[in-house]
Write an enzyme that holds these catalytic residues in place. Structure first.
Site, mmCIF file in Angstrom:
data_model
loop_
_atom_site.group_PDB
_atom_site.id
_atom_site.type_symbol
_atom_site.label_atom_id
_atom_site.label_comp_id
_atom_site.label_asym_id
_atom_site.label_seq_id
_atom_site.Cartn_x
_atom_site.Cartn_y
_atom_site.Cartn_z
ATOM 1 N N LEU A 29 0.847 -1.185 0.000
ATOM 2 C CA LEU A 29 0.000 0.000 0.000
ATOM 3 C C LEU A 29 0.883 1.236 0.000
ATOM 4 C CD1 LEU A 29 -2.655 -0.991 2.719
ATOM 5 C CD2 LEU A 29 -2.980 -1.012 0.237
ATOM 6 N N ASP A 30 0.390 2.318 -0.598
ATOM 7 C CA ASP A 30 1.095 3.588 -0.523
ATOM 8 C C ASP A 30 1.252 3.999 0.940
ATOM 9 O OD1 ASP A 30 0.994 3.636 -3.283
ATOM 10 O OD2 ASP A 30 -0.759 4.946 -3.370
ATOM 11 N N ARG A 31 2.262 4.809 1.204
ATOM 12 C CA ARG A 31 2.552 5.240 2.575
ATOM 13 C C ARG A 31 1.302 5.774 3.290
ATOM 14 N NH1 ARG A 31 7.056 6.994 5.397
ATOM 15 N NH2 ARG A 31 8.359 6.702 3.545
#
Length: 300
Positions: free
Chosen positions: A136-138
């Site tokens: 997942l993106d940050r």
């Protein structure tokens, strides 16, 4: 020896009888078979050690001990809170908070989910080689899947974008989608002006996202989204291209929003056919507090 290195089978009348052919039919790759033979793996039929070319009989019990994996030192174990949603001998599914990257950068100084998972596995005396299946993106929160060995990782990769592995997200967006449900089918490529951004590019990779409106508000709406492909920033780019970027996604909406400090995007549900046990897993992660507060503000 950790449990997740053992695989047990009972041979049926319709199964391939040569061990090599049987394991190939169980989705062992040629490289995994080589590792089994040359890197410390073991095979037992009815408690007797055998080789890959051994011929089995119906009713035989096959035990495969996978090769030991040596963890790479690029990911250092780091202590941290881990919200475990599901765990068995083969899989670990965790709920990632926003603000935490999935994997470390080359600098290797910041704490990421992979560093925390590695610490957790070492503390539990398990194989601590990191097999990240979904990332997942940050600043996206929600469910992430780790495999506990290379074989399980390989099996999951084979079903990752099929009906046996379904990923659902919730997003709060600016405005309302018309129609209220549908399919976004737009190819995505790398933005020529910034390598870390993605954009709609007719020469890019095919990308598909299903969406359904769950609730409408005066200036926003809540969507349920299903990924049919897995491109970087896919949901964020698709919704921005439709004219309805995710609230708080400054990178693609080009505006700050004081009501939330990150994009309001959460991976809240996974439906996975377990690659080893074939059990259907239906896993959910609760909506994080910042999105709950944002939704209340929108309702107000």
């Amino acid at each position: 020896m950790a449990n997740n290195r053992f695989l047990k089978f009972t041979i049926n009348s319709t199964d391939k009888k040569i061990i090599r052919k049987f394991l190939s039919h169980q989705n062992f790759s040629s490289s995994q078979l080589r590792n089994l033979k040359n890197k410390g793996g073991q095979i037992f039929v009815n408690h007797k050690k055998r080789h890959l070319d051994f011929r089995m009989k119906t009713g035989d019990s096959l035990l495969v001990v996978l090769s030991e994996e040596i963890p790479a030192d690029i990911i250092e174990p780091m202590q941290g809170k881990l919200d475990v949603i599901y765990e068995d001998d083969y899989l670990l599914v965790v709920n990632k908070p926003p603000g935490l990257a999935s994997l470390p950068t080359r600098a290797r100084t910041s704490r990421t989910m992979s560093n925390i998972v590695k610490y957790y596995l070492e503390e539990n005396h398990e194989n601590s080689t990191i097999h990240l299946v979904t990332r997942l993106d940050r600043d996206t929160s929600g469910l992430m899947v780790f495999a506990k060995n290379s074989f399980t990782h390989s099996l999951l990769d084979q079903i990752l974008h099929s009906q046996d592995f379904q990923k659902y997200y919730l997003a709060l967006i600016y405005g309302q989608m018309t129609p209220s449900l549908g399919l976004i089918d737009l190819p995505i490529g790398i933005d020529p002006d910034a390598f870390y951004l993605r954009n709609i590019d007719q020469n890019g990779k095919a990308s598909k996202t299903e969406y359904k409106t769950i609730a409408n508000y005066k200036t926003a709406s809540l969507l349920k989204l299903k990924l049919l492909t897995g491109r970087t920033h896919q949901i964020r780019v698709h919704l921005s291209a439709m004219g309805h970027p995710i609230i708080g996604d400054e990178m693609y909406s080009h505006r700050k929003d004081s009501r939330i400090s990150r994009q309001a995007l959460h991976c809240y549900e996974l439906k996975i056919v377990h690659p080893v046990t074939h059990e259907l897993l239906n896993l959910k992660a609760p909506i994080p507090q910042d999105m709950v507060l944002l939704r209340s503000a929108l309702e107000g």
